[in-house]
Design a protein around this motif. Structure first.
Motif, PDB file in Angstrom:
ATOM      1  N   VAL A  47       0.833  -1.206   0.000  1.00 22.23           N
ATOM      2  CA  VAL A  47       0.000   0.000   0.000  1.00 22.23           C
ATOM      3  C   VAL A  47       0.872   1.263   0.000  1.00 22.23           C
ATOM      4  CG1 VAL A  47      -0.235   0.309   2.489  1.00 22.23           C
ATOM      5  CG2 VAL A  47      -2.162   0.804   1.012  1.00 22.23           C
ATOM      6  N   GLN A  48       0.366   2.313  -0.636  1.00 21.54           N
ATOM      7  CA  GLN A  48       1.102   3.579  -0.703  1.00 21.54           C
ATOM      8  C   GLN A  48       0.346   4.646   0.093  1.00 21.54           C
ATOM      9  OE1 GLN A  48       4.095   3.638  -2.336  1.00 21.54           O
ATOM     10  NE2 GLN A  48       3.660   1.437  -2.578  1.00 21.54           N
ATOM     11  N   PRO A  49       1.071   5.619   0.676  1.00 21.44           N
ATOM     12  CA  PRO A  49       0.392   6.685   1.422  1.00 21.44           C
ATOM     13  C   PRO A  49      -0.688   7.337   0.551  1.00 21.44           C
ATOM     14  CG  PRO A  49       2.765   6.840   1.717  1.00 21.44           C
ATOM     15  CD  PRO A  49       2.541   5.760   0.679  1.00 21.44           C
ATOM     16  N   GLY A  50      -1.864   7.520   1.135  1.00 23.81           N
ATOM     17  CA  GLY A  50      -2.960   8.161   0.409  1.00 23.81           C
ATOM     18  C   GLY A  50      -3.853   7.186  -0.348  1.00 23.81           C
ATOM     19  N   ASP A  51      -3.443   5.925  -0.455  1.00 27.45           N
ATOM     20  CA  ASP A  51      -4.291   4.939  -1.145  1.00 27.45           C
ATOM     21  C   ASP A  51      -5.642   4.801  -0.434  1.00 27.45           C
ATOM     22  OD1 ASP A  51      -2.506   4.316  -3.126  1.00 27.45           O
ATOM     23  OD2 ASP A  51      -1.999   2.316  -2.377  1.00 27.45           O
ATOM     24  N   MET A  69      -1.507   2.506   9.144  1.00 23.07           N
ATOM     25  CA  MET A  69      -0.227   3.008   9.680  1.00 23.07           C
ATOM     26  C   MET A  69       0.772   3.285   8.560  1.00 23.07           C
ATOM     27  SD  MET A  69      -0.001   0.750  13.137  1.00 23.07           S
ATOM     28  CE  MET A  69       1.560   1.364  13.692  1.00 23.07           C
ATOM     29  N   ARG A  70       0.537   2.702   7.394  1.00 25.36           N
ATOM     30  CA  ARG A  70       1.389   2.998   6.223  1.00 25.36           C
ATOM     31  C   ARG A  70       0.844   4.169   5.420  1.00 25.36           C
ATOM     32  NH1 ARG A  70       2.293  -1.844   7.820  1.00 25.36           N
ATOM     33  NH2 ARG A  70       4.168  -3.041   7.314  1.00 25.36           N
ATOM     34  N   GLY A  71      -0.185   4.833   5.942  1.00 24.38           N
ATOM     35  CA  GLY A  71      -0.656   6.063   5.310  1.00 24.38           C
ATOM     36  C   GLY A  71      -1.890   5.913   4.436  1.00 24.38           C
ATOM     37  N   ALA A  72      -2.493   4.697   4.428  1.00 16.83           N
ATOM     38  CA  ALA A  72      -3.691   4.510   3.600  1.00 16.83           C
ATOM     39  C   ALA A  72      -4.940   4.995   4.337  1.00 16.83           C
ATOM     40  CB  ALA A  72      -3.844   3.026   3.255  1.00 16.83           C
ATOM     41  N   HIS A  73      -5.978   5.323   3.559  1.00 21.90           N
ATOM     42  CA  HIS A  73      -7.308   5.591   4.109  1.00 21.90           C
ATOM     43  C   HIS A  73      -8.070   4.281   3.997  1.00 21.90           C
ATOM     44  CE1 HIS A  73      -6.992  10.049   4.076  1.00 21.90           C
ATOM     45  NE2 HIS A  73      -6.047   9.743   3.219  1.00 21.90           N
ATOM     46  N   VAL A  74      -8.448   3.708   5.133  1.00 23.02           N
ATOM     47  CA  VAL A  74      -9.011   2.356   5.070  1.00 23.02           C
ATOM     48  C   VAL A  74     -10.449   2.335   5.583  1.00 23.02           C
ATOM     49  CG1 VAL A  74      -8.626  -0.071   5.596  1.00 23.02           C
ATOM     50  CG2 VAL A  74      -6.685   1.504   5.595  1.00 23.02           C
ATOM     51  N   LEU A  75     -11.308   1.743   4.761  1.00 20.37           N
ATOM     52  CA  LEU A  75     -12.697   1.512   5.163  1.00 20.37           C
ATOM     53  C   LEU A  75     -12.802   0.038   5.551  1.00 20.37           C
ATOM     54  CD1 LEU A  75     -15.707   2.254   5.322  1.00 20.37           C
ATOM     55  CD2 LEU A  75     -15.873   1.779   2.865  1.00 20.37           C
ATOM     56  N   ARG A  93      -7.369   4.869  19.480  1.00 19.68           N
ATOM     57  CA  ARG A  93      -6.307   4.675  20.470  1.00 19.68           C
ATOM     58  C   ARG A  93      -4.921   4.940  19.866  1.00 19.68           C
ATOM     59  NH1 ARG A  93      -2.861   1.094  22.623  1.00 19.68           N
ATOM     60  NH2 ARG A  93      -3.081  -0.479  21.003  1.00 19.68           N
ATOM     61  N   ARG A  94      -4.775   4.595  18.583  1.00 17.23           N
ATOM     62  CA  ARG A  94      -3.480   4.783  17.921  1.00 17.23           C
ATOM     63  C   ARG A  94      -3.368   6.135  17.222  1.00 17.23           C
ATOM     64  NH1 ARG A  94      -0.640  -0.176  16.402  1.00 17.23           N
ATOM     65  NH2 ARG A  94      -1.679  -1.956  17.354  1.00 17.23           N
ATOM     66  N   GLY A  95      -4.397   6.957  17.365  1.00 15.97           N
ATOM     67  CA  GLY A  95      -4.353   8.292  16.764  1.00 15.97           C
ATOM     68  C   GLY A  95      -4.464   8.264  15.248  1.00 15.97           C
ATOM     69  N   LEU A  96      -5.100   7.225  14.697  1.00 11.71           N
ATOM     70  CA  LEU A  96      -5.262   7.131  13.239  1.00 11.71           C
ATOM     71  C   LEU A  96      -6.619   7.710  12.859  1.00 11.71           C
ATOM     72  CD1 LEU A  96      -4.048   3.432  12.831  1.00 11.71           C
ATOM     73  CD2 LEU A  96      -2.856   5.468  11.971  1.00 11.71           C
ATOM     74  N   ASP A  97      -6.603   8.810  12.102  1.00 15.80           N
ATOM     75  CA  ASP A  97      -7.898   9.386  11.712  1.00 15.80           C
ATOM     76  C   ASP A  97      -8.251   9.016  10.264  1.00 15.80           C
ATOM     77  OD1 ASP A  97      -6.133  10.899  10.345  1.00 15.80           O
ATOM     78  OD2 ASP A  97      -6.681  12.827  11.245  1.00 15.80           O
ATOM     79  N   THR A  98      -7.589   8.004   9.751  1.00 15.74           N
ATOM     80  CA  THR A  98      -7.825   7.597   8.352  1.00 15.74           C
ATOM     81  C   THR A  98      -8.523   6.243   8.286  1.00 15.74           C
ATOM     82  OG1 THR A  98      -5.609   6.683   8.375  1.00 15.74           O
ATOM     83  CG2 THR A  98      -5.884   8.872   7.372  1.00 15.74           C
TER      84      THR A  98
END
Ligand SMILES: C[S@@+](CC[C@H](N)C(=O)[O-])C[C@H]1O[C@@H](n2cnc3c(N)ncnc32)[C@H](O)[C@@H]1O
Length: 238
Positions: A47-51, A69-75, A93-98
């Protein structure tokens, strides 16, 4: 309602019930080398950041979280509200808003055409009925952007038609048999489930490959991860 729709609805209700009861125990489950399967899937997904990624049957996020954590937006899609809530809580908890978590059966998922870079799924699609697996691969091919990819890791074996099938089935039976009466009970239960195609409905790597091909996907790869677990990937042509 058609009979096939009724069968799908019953399968979905069953999965919702079964998995809502397993939210707390899933992390410690582990008859397969799940960490190894997750790692293999994440590596192949590349995966690439922003994917923009969809994780089908995301559970509590064992694949969703590393991809985010690798920068993807995941549904993350799951039939169980408890699993989706746990996934969302872990992301916070991990501060991931994506990370987004959606409680919907995979069989009913509807996404805009050409909107997704990557569709992933780990150890979930063997729960779908065979006609629903085929419909899903067709639908997923439409969700992908040109050049987008699908990567599926799951238990992959048929009903004993090939040497690989027979080895996997034998090794699963031996593992359970060694556990004594509790294992024997699980053998009896699993034999009924596999034969009647209730809840556990794995298909072989070759069958997954064929579904990908039939959906017009290319660059198909298939490999074994650990004994029962296979990984199949494919791409929507550019
Ligand atoms: C074996 S767990 C795997 C979870 C996660 N992918 C992982 O690797 O840890 C299977 C997950 O698929 C979900 N699931 C099963 N059938 C489903 C369906 N029809 N639609 C959506 N989710 C489903 C279950 O609720 C469960 O969270």
């Amino acid at each position: 309602m058609r009979l096939a729709d009724l069968a799908t609805r019953r399968a979905v209700q069953r999965q919702r019930r079964v998995w809502s009861d397993r939210v707390a125990s899933w992390n410690t489950h582990g008859s397969v080398n799940l960490a190894g399967v997750t790692a293999a899937l994440v590596a192949v997904a590349d995966v690439q950041p922003g994917d923009v990624v969809v994780d089908l049957g995301a559970g509590n996020g064992q694949v969703t979280i590393p991809l985010a954590m690798r920068g993807a937006h995941v549904l993350g899609i799951d039939v169980s509200q408890g699993m989706a809530d746990t996934l969302k809580a872990e992301a916070v908890r991990r501060g991931l808003d994506t990370v987004e978590a959606m409680t919907v059966p995979i069989e009913e998922l509807d996404l805009p055409a050409g909107s997704i870079d990557l569709v992933v799924s780990s150890y979930a699609l063997h729960h779908l009925r065979d006609p629903d697996k085929a419909k899903l691969v067709q639908a997923a091919a439409g969700w992908l952007k040109p050049g987008g990819r699908i990567v599926i890791a799951d238990m992959m074996f048929g009903r004993g038609g090939t040497q690989r099938d027979r080895e996997i089935i034998k090794s699963k039976l031996l593992t359970l048999a060694r556990k004594g009466p509790g294992g024997w009970w699980r053998i009896a239960k699993n034999v009924v489930r596999y034969l009647a195609r209730v809840q556990e409905r794995p298909i072989s790597m070759e069958a997954w490959t064929e579904l990908m091909r039939a959906a017009g996907l290319t660059a198909i790869t298939a490999s074994t991860v650990v004994a029962e677990a296979g990984l199949v990937s494919a791409q929507r042509p550019q």
